[in-house]
Scaffold this active site. Structure first.
Site, mmCIF file in Angstrom:
data_model
loop_
_atom_site.group_PDB
_atom_site.id
_atom_site.type_symbol
_atom_site.label_atom_id
_atom_site.label_comp_id
_atom_site.label_asym_id
_atom_site.label_seq_id
_atom_site.Cartn_x
_atom_site.Cartn_y
_atom_site.Cartn_z
ATOM 1 N N THR A 96 45.112 57.025 46.667
ATOM 2 C CA THR A 96 44.484 55.869 47.053
ATOM 3 C C THR A 96 44.596 55.396 48.224
ATOM 4 O O THR A 96 45.888 55.286 48.874
ATOM 5 C CB THR A 96 44.898 54.961 46.017
ATOM 6 O OG1 THR A 96 46.334 54.627 46.449
ATOM 7 C CG2 THR A 96 44.944 55.183 44.541
ATOM 8 N N GLU B 238 43.266 55.497 40.085
ATOM 9 C CA GLU B 238 44.031 55.638 39.111
ATOM 10 C C GLU B 238 43.642 55.864 37.682
ATOM 11 O O GLU B 238 44.503 56.166 36.789
ATOM 12 C CB GLU B 238 45.077 54.336 38.964
ATOM 13 C CG GLU B 238 45.864 54.334 40.478
ATOM 14 C CD GLU B 238 45.356 53.649 41.433
ATOM 15 O OE1 GLU B 238 43.962 53.701 41.533
ATOM 16 O OE2 GLU B 238 45.964 53.157 42.420
ATOM 17 N N LYS C 105 43.756 30.523 44.677
ATOM 18 C CA LYS C 105 44.537 29.636 43.630
ATOM 19 C C LYS C 105 44.568 28.001 44.191
ATOM 20 O O LYS C 105 45.234 28.119 44.897
ATOM 21 C CB LYS C 105 45.938 30.259 43.266
ATOM 22 C CG LYS C 105 45.852 31.704 42.484
ATOM 23 C CD LYS C 105 46.998 32.302 42.123
ATOM 24 C CE LYS C 105 46.772 33.607 41.471
ATOM 25 N NZ LYS C 105 48.216 34.466 41.332
ATOM 26 N N TRP D 149 41.253 29.011 39.462
ATOM 27 C CA TRP D 149 41.132 30.155 40.284
ATOM 28 C C TRP D 149 39.774 30.324 40.820
ATOM 29 O O TRP D 149 38.679 29.961 40.148
ATOM 30 C CB TRP D 149 41.367 31.731 39.593
ATOM 31 C CG TRP D 149 42.648 31.840 39.172
ATOM 32 C CD1 TRP D 149 43.885 31.017 39.483
ATOM 33 C CD2 TRP D 149 43.122 33.202 38.537
ATOM 34 N NE1 TRP D 149 44.936 31.706 38.914
ATOM 35 C CE2 TRP D 149 44.743 33.000 38.475
ATOM 36 C CE3 TRP D 149 42.604 34.252 38.185
ATOM 37 C CZ2 TRP D 149 45.383 33.997 37.947
ATOM 38 C CZ3 TRP D 149 43.153 35.224 37.576
ATOM 39 C CH2 TRP D 149 44.595 35.383 37.359
#
Lengths: 542, 542
Positions: free
Chosen positions: A185, A330, A437, A442
Site C-alpha cells: 500500500t 488490504e 472534529k 464530526w
C-alpha cells in the site's frame, strides 16, 4: 468431530490447470496501440510453464519473491500464473511509486528477479542500483539490450528465455495459507506496507468476483481490466477470469481516453473495471466523439467515490450501468458492492447505488465510535469501519497483528469513516485521519470538498482540519480555480450557505495553484497540513 | 512464507449472523396445503437462537449429533442454522430409508436428539425403540402427545420448547474443518455411509451455488426448494439463500404435481430444484391444467438424467430453461452444471445442455480406465469418473480414506461411468457396477434401457450383465409392459436393431411385473441380479 471432506485444492496451480484446460479457448487480448495480439488460455498455460521453468533455471526456489514492473498484458498474466503456481511469491511493483518508495518495497520484499516491460525500463533502471537483492531482470515486450544493469544483475530477454524452455511444469502442491502474491500500500504516512495474499484468499476472492450479486463475472464475459495489475491484483479480475473462462482484454500502456475508446470499439468487452478518473476521461471522449458502448453490460468503479452525475451519464446517455464498489489493498480488494435490494424501486435504487455498497457474507463489518464502542447500523451513526474475513489482512508483511493503528482484536481498521444502513449498505464520509472534529461533532472533509467543487469556478478543493481553541478543530478549504475563472472566499462561503449545516461552514480559506497529490493521485493532506503548519498558505479568515 | 491474511470466518454461525442481519427482510415461506406461512430471516435468526438454547438445555454439548426427520419447512431451516452454529452436528435423516437403514444411521451417528415433523411421527415411532442413543424427541408442527416414546426418551413440543427460550445465542467460534452436518448415502450395497460436511465445505459450496456460471442464486431470487433437505442438503439451496438473501419457498409435505402447481401459482418463485420425476409430474399437470410458470427464470434438475424431451417441453412450451446438473451426496452435491459455452450456437447449445455439465474450478475431474490409467478428455474414451475438491468427501464417517472401492489416491471414485469433452463437459453413460463388459468393450446399461423404453408398449426396462463364456458378459433386459400392451422379445429385439450397434443387441430377455427399486426409487440391479442368479426369471434367449 472432524468432517470427512477433502482438504487442499485452493491454489493458483489448481486454478491454472483448470483455466488452461477447461477454458482452453478463452483469450487474453493485449492492445498494441493500433490493434490487438491474442493468446488463448491454453497458450497462457504453456507460457506460464515456460516462465516457471525459466525462473527455476535462474535459481528461484521455495517462496522467493519475483517482482513485476509491468502494464496489464499477456506477459504480466503469465507472471500472475507461473510465479505463485511454482510456489514462489509474485510481487507486483507499482510503477507509480515515488523512487524512494519503489526501492524500499523491492528491498523489503527481497525481490530476487524483476520482470519489466520494455517501455518501463528507463523508470526501473534508475533505481536498480539501490535494489539490494535483485539478481536478474527480465525484459518483456522490448529490447533487453537497452538496460544497462549494475554489476551483479543479469539482464535477460523474456522472449528468448521462454523460447528455450519446455511448455509443461509439474506444479507443486502448496499450502493454501502460503503467500501467493504481494502488493504494497502506498499510504501517505510512513513506509509502504506489504499485504501478502494467500492461495486460499485469492481463490475465495475469485469466487466472490464471479458471484451473481458481486461482479457476476462469467464464461460469456470479455472483461477489460483497466485497473492496473499492480493495484490490488487488478481488483481480482485476472484470477477470476481464469476460474470461469471469461476472456480478458488488457490495455497495456494505452490508458488515455482515446485509446480506451478504440479498445472498446475494436474488442467490444462486456465488462470493465477502473477508477472514476478513467471513466470521467472516457465520458469526455465520448461526448466529443460519440460511440456505442452498450456492449458493456456493466462497469465497476472503485478506488474512490464515483460522482452520481457520472453514474447517471453512463446509464442514461450510453445504457451502461456503473456498479459502485469499495475496497482497499488490504481487502484483496472486494469489500462492498452497490447492487440495490430487489425490493427497492425507482429513485430508491439510485440512492442505494450511490453508496459504497453492501457487504457480502465473506466480509463482516462493524463501525467503531470515538470511545471504542460498536455503533448501530442505523444509517446515521458515523464511525470508523472495521472489517473481517478470509481475504482481509490480519497484519502486514514483516509486521505484527498487534498494531493498534491498523488492527483491532482481529479486525482490520480501514481508516475509512462512514455509516451503515440496517440492510448493510456502507456510505463513507471521510478518511478517519481527515475527518474534522469540531465541538464533539464530526465534519466530513469529503462532503465539504464535494460541496465546494460544485461551484463552476472551482477545479479542485481540499479540506483539512486546523487547530481551534474553542472547537478543537475547524475546516480550512484549499481551492484551485478553473483556468480563467475568479471567485472570492466570501462568495464561496455564501455559495455553501444552503448546502451544508451552518455550524459546518468553513471560516478558513486559501487559494492554491494545485493540491499536493500522492503517487496514486489522491489529495496528499499530510503535505497540505505541513504547508499550513509552516505558514506557507495565504489564508482568508472569517 | 505465510500470507498476512485472516483465517477462520467460514462457519454456519457467521452465515447465520450475516443472513439474519444484512438480509433481515428476506423470507422463508412454508406451504400449508391451502396457503403459506412466512418468516423473515431476522425471525429465523431469533428462532435459531431459541432452538440452540433449547438444545443446550436438553444437554447437547460439543459436537453431539442432532437428527432431523422432517419435510422442507421453516422449522427444518432453523435446525439447519442452529445445530451447526452452536457447534453440534446436524444429521438429516432420510424419511424414505428402509426401517432397518433408518435405525442403522441413527445409531451409527449416535443421534442424541431427533426433531420430527408431526405428520412423520408414526414413521419414526416404530423405529424409536431400536435407536440406542436418542434421549429426546422434539415434535414440530404437530401434537407431541401423539408420540408414545419408549422409556428413557423424553418427548417435547417444538413450539413450547422454543417459547421458553431467549432469542439470542452467543454463537461460538468453530474450526472450519469441524463437521457441521451429516447425510448418509443409501447405496444398493452394504450399509448406508455417512458423509460429514464441514463448515468450510458448506461455505465454499454456497458460494458456488451463487456463482453466475453455476446456479446463479442471488438476492432477487425466490427459490423453491423441492429437493428434500434430507437429500444432500437440498442441493445447497438453504445455506446459499442465507448467504445472499434469496427468499426460500418450502413445500413441506406437498410434493405432488397439483400442490406444486398451486405453490408456483401462489408464490411465483424465480428458481426451483428437483429430480426429473417431479418435473415430469408437473409437466403432465400443466398439460391438463395450463398455467403460466414463466416467473421461473430457470429450474435445476439432477439426481438422475433429465430426458431431453422434458427439457424441450419446459423451454418451448413454458419458457422455462432446465439446467441439467450432476452431483451426489459425497459431492455436497454440486459437481457439474450444463451451461453451454458462450461460443456454442443453436443445436450445439442443446447438445451441451443434454450433458451432465461442466466442472467448476473447485471440482477437479479425471476418467480412469479399466487398467487404472487416466483417459483423455476427447468425448470418446469411457471410464470411471473420479473427482477432487474442497467439498468432495475424502472418507466416510467412521471409515477410512484407504477404501479402494471408494477412494483412489485422494480422489473420490464416483462409481459413475462416462466421457468428458475437451472443454470439460461430462456425459455419463452408466454406473460402474452396471456397465456390461463384453469382449473387451463396454456396453452402457442405461443406453440400452433408454432405447428399449422408447418402445410404446414398454413402461420400464432394466438391463444387467449376465455371465457369458465367450464374451465375459452379455446384456439381459427385464421389461415391464404398459398396462394392456403386448410385445414379444423378438419384436423388441427387432425394434432395437437400428438403434444400437449390432454387437450390443441383447440376446437375453425377460418380462417382469415390476423392476425392484431402492429406497430412493432407483432400479435395484443388485436384487435383479440375485433373482437371475437364483433362476427366478423366465428368460427368452436368442
Amino acid at each position: 468431530m472432524l468432517s470427512t471432506m477433502q482438504d487442499g485444492h485452493l491454489s493458483i496451480g489448481t486454478l491454472l490447470r483448470h483455466g488452461s484446460k477447461v477454458h482452453a479457448t478463452s483469450e487474453i487480448t493485449t492492445w498494441t496501440g493500433t490493434g490487438a495480439r491474442r493468446e488463448t488460455f491454453a497458450e497462457l498455460g504453456a507460457n506460464s510453464a515456460r516462465l516457471a521453468n525459466a525462473l527455476r533455471a535462474l535459481g528461484i526456489t521455495g517462496d522467493q519473491r519475483v517482482g513485476t514492473f509491468m502494464w496489464n498484458n499477456a506477459e504480466h498474466m503469465a507472471a500472475y500464473c507461473a510465479i505463485p503456481a511454482m510456489g514462489a511469491v509474485l510481487h507486483t511493483l507499482n510503477i507509480r511509486l515515488f523512487p524512494e518508495q519503489l526501492v524500499f518495497v523491492a528491498n523489503h520484499a527481497e525481490d530476487q528477479v524483476i520482470i519489466v516491460d520494455g517501455t518501463l525500463v528507463p523508470l526501473l533502471a534508475k533505481q536498480l542500483p539501490s535494489m539490494k537483492t535483485v539478481r536478474h531482470v527480465i525484459v518483456a515486450n522490448g529490447d533487453a539490450a537497452t538496460l544497462q544493469a549494475p554489476d551483479g544483475i543479469e539482464v535477460h530477454s523474456y522472449a528468448e528465455l521462454l523460447a528455450a524452455q519446455p511448455d509443461t511444469f509439474d506444479w507443486p502442491d502448496v499450502d493454501e495459507r502460503a503467500a501467493a502474491a504481494m502488493c504494497y500500500t502506498s499510504g501517505t504516512t510512513g513506509d509502504p506496507k506489504g499485504v501478502a495474499y494467500s492461495h486460499r484468499s485469492l481463490w475465495l476472492h475469485s469466487m466472490q468476483v464471479c458471484m451473481t450479486d458481486s461482479m457476476r463475472l462469467a464464461e460469456d464475459d470479455k472483461a477489460l481490466a483497466i485497473v492496473p495489475m499492480f493495484h490490488a491484483m487488478s481488483w481480482g479480475l485476472p484470477y477470476a477470469a481464469l476460474m470461469v473462462g471469461a476472456s480478458l482484454v488488457m490495455p497495456d500502456r494505452f490508458l488515455q481516453p482515446e485509446p480506451i475508446a478504440q479498445i472498446l470499439d475494436a474488442e467490444k468487452p462486456t465488462f470493465a473495471a477502473a477508477v472514476p478518473t478513467i471513466w470521467q476521461g472516457l465520458l469526455q471522449q465520448l461526448e466529443a466523439h460519440p460511440q456505442d458502448i452498450s456492449h458493456l453490460r456493466e462497469v465497476v468503479v472503485g478506488g474512490s467515490a464515483a460522482p452520481p452525475s457520472m453514474m447517471h451519464a453512463f446509464e442514461e446517455n450510453y445504457g451502461v450501468p456503473i456498479l459502485h464498489a469499495w475496497g482497499m489493498t488490504e481487502t484483496s480488494p472486494l469489500g462492498s458492492v452497490a447492487r440495490p435490494p430487489a425490493a427497492a424501486e425507482g429513485d430508491e435504487r439510485w440512492a442505494y447505488r450511490y453508496t459504497q455498497g453492501r457487504f457480502p457474507a465473506s466480509v463482516s463489518a462493524r463501525l467503531i465510535g470515538d470511545n471504542g464502542e460498536e455503533l448501530p447500523w442505523d444509517n446515521e451513526a458515523v464511525g470508523e469501519l472495521e472489517v473481517q474475513g478470509p481475504w482481509i489482512a490480519a497484519s502486514y508483511y514483516g509486521g505484527s497483528a498487534v498494531d493498534p493503528e491498523k488492527f483491532h482484536d482481529g479486525w482490520l481498521r480501514t481508516g475509512d469513516v462512514g455509516k451503515i444502513s440496517p440492510d448493510g449498505f456502507l456510505t463513507l464520509t471521510d478518511r478517519s485521519k481527515d475527518v474534522i472534529k469540531s465541538g464533539g461533532e464530526w465534519i466530513s472533509s469529503v462532503d465539504l470538498e464535494n460541496a465546494v467543487m460544485g461551484h463552476p469556478a472551482v477545479a479542485e478543493a481540499a479540506v483539512i482540519g486546523v487547530p481551534d481553541e474553542k472547537w478543537d478543530e475547524r475546516p480550512l478549504v484549499a481551492v484551485v480555480l478553473r483556468q480563467g475563472q475568479q471567485v472570492t472566499a466570501a462568495e464561496l462561503r455564501e455559495y455553501l450557505a444552503d448546502k451544508v449545516a451552518k455550524w459546518q461552514l468553513p471560516e478558513h480559506w486559501t487559494f492554491v495553484e494545485e493540491v499536493p497529490k500522492t503517487s496514486v493521485g489522491k489529495f496528499d493532506k499530510k503535505r497540505l497540513r505541513a504547508l499550513n503548519h509552516d505558514g506557507k498558505l495565504d489564508i482568508t479568515h472569517f
